[in-house]
Design a protein around this motif. Structure first.
Motif, PDB file in Angstrom:
ATOM      1  N   CYS A  20       0.840  -1.189   0.000  1.00  0.00           N
ATOM      2  CA  CYS A  20       0.000   0.000   0.000  1.00  0.00           C
ATOM      3  C   CYS A  20       0.881   1.246   0.000  1.00  0.00           C
ATOM      4  O   CYS A  20       1.756   1.386   0.850  1.00  0.00           O
ATOM      5  CB  CYS A  20      -0.883  -0.022   1.245  1.00  0.00           C
ATOM      6  SG  CYS A  20      -1.852   1.487   1.433  1.00  0.00           S
TER       7      CYS A  20
ATOM      8  N   CYS B  33      -0.016   3.397   3.541  1.00  0.00           N
ATOM      9  CA  CYS B  33       0.395   3.009   4.885  1.00  0.00           C
ATOM     10  C   CYS B  33       1.520   1.977   4.885  1.00  0.00           C
ATOM     11  O   CYS B  33       2.033   1.632   5.942  1.00  0.00           O
ATOM     12  CB  CYS B  33      -0.808   2.495   5.680  1.00  0.00           C
ATOM     13  SG  CYS B  33      -1.378   0.866   5.152  1.00  0.00           S
TER      14      CYS B  33
ATOM     15  N   ASN C  61       1.384  -1.174   4.188  1.00  0.00           N
ATOM     16  CA  ASN C  61       0.949  -2.530   4.496  1.00  0.00           C
ATOM     17  C   ASN C  61       1.081  -3.419   3.256  1.00  0.00           C
ATOM     18  O   ASN C  61       0.797  -2.995   2.139  1.00  0.00           O
ATOM     19  CB  ASN C  61      -0.513  -2.484   4.972  1.00  0.00           C
ATOM     20  CG  ASN C  61      -0.908  -3.714   5.763  1.00  0.00           C
ATOM     21  OD1 ASN C  61      -0.786  -4.833   5.287  1.00  0.00           O
ATOM     22  ND2 ASN C  61      -1.382  -3.496   6.971  1.00  0.00           N
TER      23      ASN C  61
ATOM     24  N   CYS D  32      -5.242  -0.095   5.887  1.00  0.00           N
ATOM     25  CA  CYS D  32      -5.925   1.196   6.044  1.00  0.00           C
ATOM     26  C   CYS D  32      -7.237   1.269   5.280  1.00  0.00           C
ATOM     27  O   CYS D  32      -7.982   2.241   5.409  1.00  0.00           O
ATOM     28  CB  CYS D  32      -5.004   2.338   5.621  1.00  0.00           C
ATOM     29  SG  CYS D  32      -4.643   2.382   3.859  1.00  0.00           S
TER      30      CYS D  32
HETATM   31 ZN   LIG Z   1      -2.891   1.006   3.432  1.00  0.00          ZN
END
Ligand SMILES: [Zn+2]
Length: 66
Positions: free
Chosen positions: A9, A12, A14, A48
């Motif tokens: 991502c 964020c 992730n 997120c």
């Molecule tokens: Zn994210």
């Protein structure tokens, strides 16, 4: 077409990415009458919740904009 890979991502960081299918009334129509439509596939960050990427399953049904 090459499958598009999203490994992380950008918002964020992730790396847990989920795939969601938008069905029924949420299908994207190729005509104003809504007769032809196809599913929308979303790639979603499980960290997120951002929708990172969306595509339709059958891009061929859409008319080219002139
Ligand atoms: Zn994210």
């Amino acid at each position: 077409m090459e499958p598009i890979k999203i490994e992380k991502c950008p918002y964020c960081g992730n790396t847990s990415i989920g795939i969601g299918y938008q069905l029924g009334q949420g299908s994207l129509s190729a005509s104003k009458m809504g007769l032809t439509g196809c599913k929308v596939v979303h790639m979603i960050c499980r960290g997120c919740g951002s929708i990172l990427y969306s595509r339709v399953e059958k891009p061929q049904i859409f008319k080219e904009e002139k």
